[in-house]
Write an enzyme that holds these catalytic residues in place. Structure first.
Site, short mmCIF file in Angstrom:
data_model
loop_
_atom_site.label_atom_id
_atom_site.label_comp_id
_atom_site.label_asym_id
_atom_site.label_seq_id
_atom_site.Cartn_x
_atom_site.Cartn_y
_atom_site.Cartn_z
N HIS A 138 118.04 39.76 54.67
CA HIS A 138 118.40 39.67 53.25
C HIS A 138 118.49 41.07 52.64
CE1 HIS A 138 117.32 35.37 53.50
NE2 HIS A 138 118.06 35.22 52.41
N LYS A 142 114.95 41.51 47.89
CA LYS A 142 114.27 40.21 48.06
C LYS A 142 112.76 40.42 48.09
CE LYS A 142 114.18 35.91 50.67
NZ LYS A 142 114.07 35.13 49.42
#
Ligand code: NAD
Length: 250
Positions: A138, A142
């Site tokens: 990600h 995040k």
């Protein structure tokens, strides 16, 4: 929605965030919904949700108490995509489902909903001789790892194999020794602007399966959450998941 149905009035909680902004943008293209209010950190104390049908929450886990307090006196349904909640925050969400409809999903993409069904089928069909490991990537912003989706995929493998979850999860680092049977490893990378990538590896002897989903744009999650909002409006109190909206058999 028929021509005479009124549009569903939605509120977006965490509206200034990466996901919140995409939900606001996608809602403008969705004739079935009307954006009744946008809430983010600064204005959370002053918001009246009394005429909102569905609140879509893509804020942060830490804002769960504030969200539930705001929802408290209203009948509004809740659609939440927030991940990384503590067990106490999860219990508070479950309590809300006793009095109003609540739909949560760690991933609102249709592709991931189907991936989860495929993973369950593959893990069950291949059996315990195939080692399952989960890898996700990600963007640098995040806040939680592994992702909620990786944890959901791990739960799917565990359910298919009769393992406990997250009890049989392993994070492999340092002198781990040889791989224990009946465990599921998770690993995470963070960097750049990656919207979300997940691979479930199933390693056999002499062959392996790699089941991968790659999100290239956050609008897939936003459109999925709006679809869930259209589905949940007017339903009775209770806990729902994306599998109730999209016909996927687990
Ligand atoms: P982000 O940090 O960009 O946005 C979060 C927003 O919440 C920010 O604007 C922040 O100001 C706001 N916020 C914080 N505290 C608040 C409060 N008390 N009241 C109101 N607003 C508050 O994060 P993001 O990348 O948009 O992700 C948000 C959440 O959605 C994360 O938990 C992420 O894991 C999850 N997510 C889920 C899916 C899915 O499909 N389910 C997809 C992407 C992200």
């Amino acid at each position: 929605m028929s021509a005479v149905d009124p549009a569903i009035r939605i509120g977006v909680f965490g509206a200034a965030g990466r996901m919140g902004q995409r939900i606001v943008a996608c809602a403008a293209d969705d004739p079935a919904v009307v954006l009744a209010c946008e809430v983010d950190r600064a204005d959370a104390a002053r918001v009246d949700l009394s005429d909102v049908d569905v609140v879509i929450d893509f804020a942060v886990a830490e804002a769960t108490d504030a969200l539930l307090e705001m929802l408290g006196p209203t009948a509004a349904a809740l659609v939440s995509g927030v991940t990384g909640r503590t067990p106490g925050q999860e219990a508070a969400i479950a309590a809300r489902a006793e009095v109003a409809p609540v739909l949560t999903a760690a991933n609102f993409s249709v592709g991931v909903a189907v991936l989860r069904a495929v993973v369950r089928h593959a893990a069950r069909a291949l059996g315990p001789g195939w080692d399952a490991e989960i890898f996700e990537t990600h963007h640098r912003g995040k806040a939680d790892a592994p992702s909620g989706t990786a944890l959901a995929l791990g739960a799917d493998v565990a359910a298919a194999r009769g393992l406990t979850w997250p009890g049989d999860r392993r994070v492999r680092d340092g002198r781990t020794g040889a791989r224990e049977a009946d465990t599921i490893g998770t690993a995470a990378l963070r960097g750049g602007d990656v919207a979300g990538e997940h691979t479930v590896f199933l390693f056999g002897d002499g062959e392996r399966l790699e089941l991968t989903h790659r999100a290239s744009h956050r609008d897939i999650f936003a459109r999925g959450a709006l679809r869930a909002a259209r589905w949940i409006a007017g339903r009775p109190a209770g806990r729902y998941g994306l599998e109730d909206v999209i016909a996927v058999e687990y």
